[in-house]
Scaffold this active site. Structure first.
Site, mmCIF file in Angstrom:
data_model
loop_
_atom_site.group_PDB
_atom_site.id
_atom_site.type_symbol
_atom_site.label_atom_id
_atom_site.label_comp_id
_atom_site.label_asym_id
_atom_site.label_seq_id
_atom_site.Cartn_x
_atom_site.Cartn_y
_atom_site.Cartn_z
ATOM 1 N N LEU A 15 35.553 40.243 49.992
ATOM 2 C CA LEU A 15 35.190 41.155 48.908
ATOM 3 C C LEU A 15 33.685 41.412 48.877
ATOM 4 C CD1 LEU A 15 36.707 41.160 45.367
ATOM 5 C CD2 LEU A 15 34.234 41.155 45.624
ATOM 6 N N LYS A 203 44.637 43.912 35.179
ATOM 7 C CA LYS A 203 44.566 43.399 36.552
ATOM 8 C C LYS A 203 45.550 42.247 36.746
ATOM 9 C CE LYS A 203 42.970 43.130 40.765
ATOM 10 N NZ LYS A 203 41.711 42.473 41.126
ATOM 11 N N SER A 273 45.191 37.256 48.614
ATOM 12 C CA SER A 273 44.068 36.323 48.714
ATOM 13 C C SER A 273 44.495 34.897 48.380
ATOM 14 C CB SER A 273 42.930 36.765 47.793
ATOM 15 O OG SER A 273 43.354 36.803 46.447
#
Length: 327
Positions: A15, A203, A273
Site C-alpha cells: 500500500l 470499509k 492482505s
C-alpha cells in the site's frame, strides 16, 4: 501560491509503496522508510507493475533509520495496525510544526490511537504545533511480490476524512483538500468525507467478511464469490456489519452491500492482505478490524454473533500459526 507538500511514507509495502511511488512519479517530494529490502530499494529504486501501466523509479529517497529522514508536511502511516507499537519511535521524529498525519490503515479506533501518541508527546514538552490527523480508507488490490516490487491488480481510490474528538463530523478542511489534490494529480481517485467514522464502518462491510473468510476457508475472493455457501455467509456477515454501524448511529444503506458484492465480482482472483499475512505467519489485524467493531456494538447493547464466531476462529488460527512459526 501554495508550496508543494513533502511526504513521508512509513511502511513501504503493498500500500505505502504503491501510493508513495505514484506521488513521486507525479513530481512530489517523497521520503520512504524501508525495512527488509532497504539495500535493494536504495540501489534499484521501486518498480510498480500496474494494471494502469508499469513504471520504475530508479532513484528514491529511502531510509532504514527514521532519524535520518527529514521532517515532512504529511506523514503517511501505511504500516499494518499490528505494528502500531512502533509509531512513537518512527512517527514523532518526522513531524514538524503543524504537520498532518494521514493514516492509511484498516479498522476502527486507529486515529484515536495516533492522537493519543501525539498528545503524550506534547505533554512531555515537545512542540509540534496543531497536528491534524486524517484517516484514509484505501480501496486497493495490491501486493508486494519482491524487493522493491509492487504489483497493483485493481482499484486504488482513497476515501479521506478528518479525525475529530468524540467522532464528530470533521468537515472538509483546507489541508485535506490540498492533500487530495496531490493524490489526484498522481492519478489516485479521492473521495472526501465529512464523517470518518461512517467511512470506516463502510470499509468494514468488505474487510470483515473477505479478510476473515479468506483465512478461515483458505480461499481467494473469487472462490468466496462463486461458492453459494460462502457467498451466503459473506452476505450475512455484511448485514451484521450494517447492524453494528447502526448501533453507533452510522446508517449504511442496504444497497451498499450489493455495491461491495459487485466490486468483488469484478476483481481478479485476489488473495486478501489478511490471507497473505497468515500465509507468511505474520500477526493478523484482528483488534482493529474485528475486536474494536465488536466492542463498539456491544457497548450499545448489540451482539454480532456471526462476526464474533469468525473472530474467535481467527484468534485460534492466528495463535497457532504464530506459535508454529517460532518452533
Amino acid at each position: 501560491m501554495t508550496k508543494n507538500l513533502t511526504y513521508a511514507i512509513l511502511g513501504t509495502g503493498a500500500l505505502g509503496g504503491f501510493y508513495g511511488a505514484k506521488l513521486q512519479q507525479a513530481g512530489l517530494e517523497v521520503h520512504f522508510l524501508v525495512r527488509s529490502d532497504y539495500e535493494s530499494v536504495r540501489r534499484n529504486g521501486l518498480f510498480v507493475e500496474s494494471v494502469d501501466g508499469d513504471f520504475r523509479l530508479n532513484r528514491v529517497n529511502a531510509y532504514c533509520d527514521v532519524r535520518n529522514m527529514p521532517a515532512c508536511d504529511v506523514a503517511i502511516v501505511a504500516l499494518k495496525t499490528t505494528q502500531n507499537h512502533l509509531l512513537p519511535d518512527i512517527l514523532l521524529p518526522i513531524l514538524k510544526e503543524n504537520s498532518t498525519v494521514l493514516v492509511l490503515q484498516n479498522g476502527l479506533g486507529i486515529e484515536e490511537e495516533v492522537a493519543a501518541i501525539i498528545d503524550r508527546y506534547k505533554v512531555s514538552g515537545h512542540k509540534i504545533g496543531e497536528t491534524k490527523i486524517i484517516g484514509g480508507l484505501c480501496f486497493l488490490c495490491s501486493n508486494k511480490v519482491g524487493d522493491g516490487h509492487i504489483r497493483h491488480l485493481a482499484y486504488g481510490k482513497i476515501n479521506l476524512g478528518e479525525h475529530k474528538n468524540n467522532s464528530q463530523h470533521g468537515g472538509i478542511a483546507d489541508e485535506m483538500q490540498i492533500i487530495a489534490n496531490d493524490f489526484e494529480s498522481a492519478g489516485i481517485p479521492i473521495e472526501l468525507s465529512s464523517d470518518l467514522l461512517l467511512a470506516r464502518w463502510k470499509k468494514l462491510v468488505w474487510n470483515i467478511p473477505y479478510n476473515g473468510l479468506s483465512v478461515v476457508l483458505d480461499a481467494t475472493t473469487e472462490e468466496l464469490m462463486t461458492n453459494p455457501n460462502s457467498l451466503e455467509l459473506v452476505k450475512e456477515l455484511m448485514h451484521e456489519v450494517l447492524r453494528g454501524a447502526k448501533s453507533v448511529e452510522c446508517d449504511i444503506p442496504l444497497e451498499f452491500i450489493e455495491t461491495m458484492l459487485e466490486h468483488t465480482r469484478n476483481m481478479h482472483p485476489y488473495r486478501t492482505s489478511m490471507k497473505i499475512d497468515y500465509d507468511e505467519k505474520r500477526p493478523l489485524e484482528l483488534t482493529a478490524i474485528f475486536s474494536n467493531a465488536l466492542q463498539a456494538a456491544f457497548s450499545r447493547g448489540v451482539n454480532l454473533p456471526k462476526i464474533r464466531c469468525l473472530y474467535q476462529q481467527l484468534q485460534f488460527l492466528d495463535l497457532r500459526n504464530r506459535t508454529n512459526a517460532v518452533k
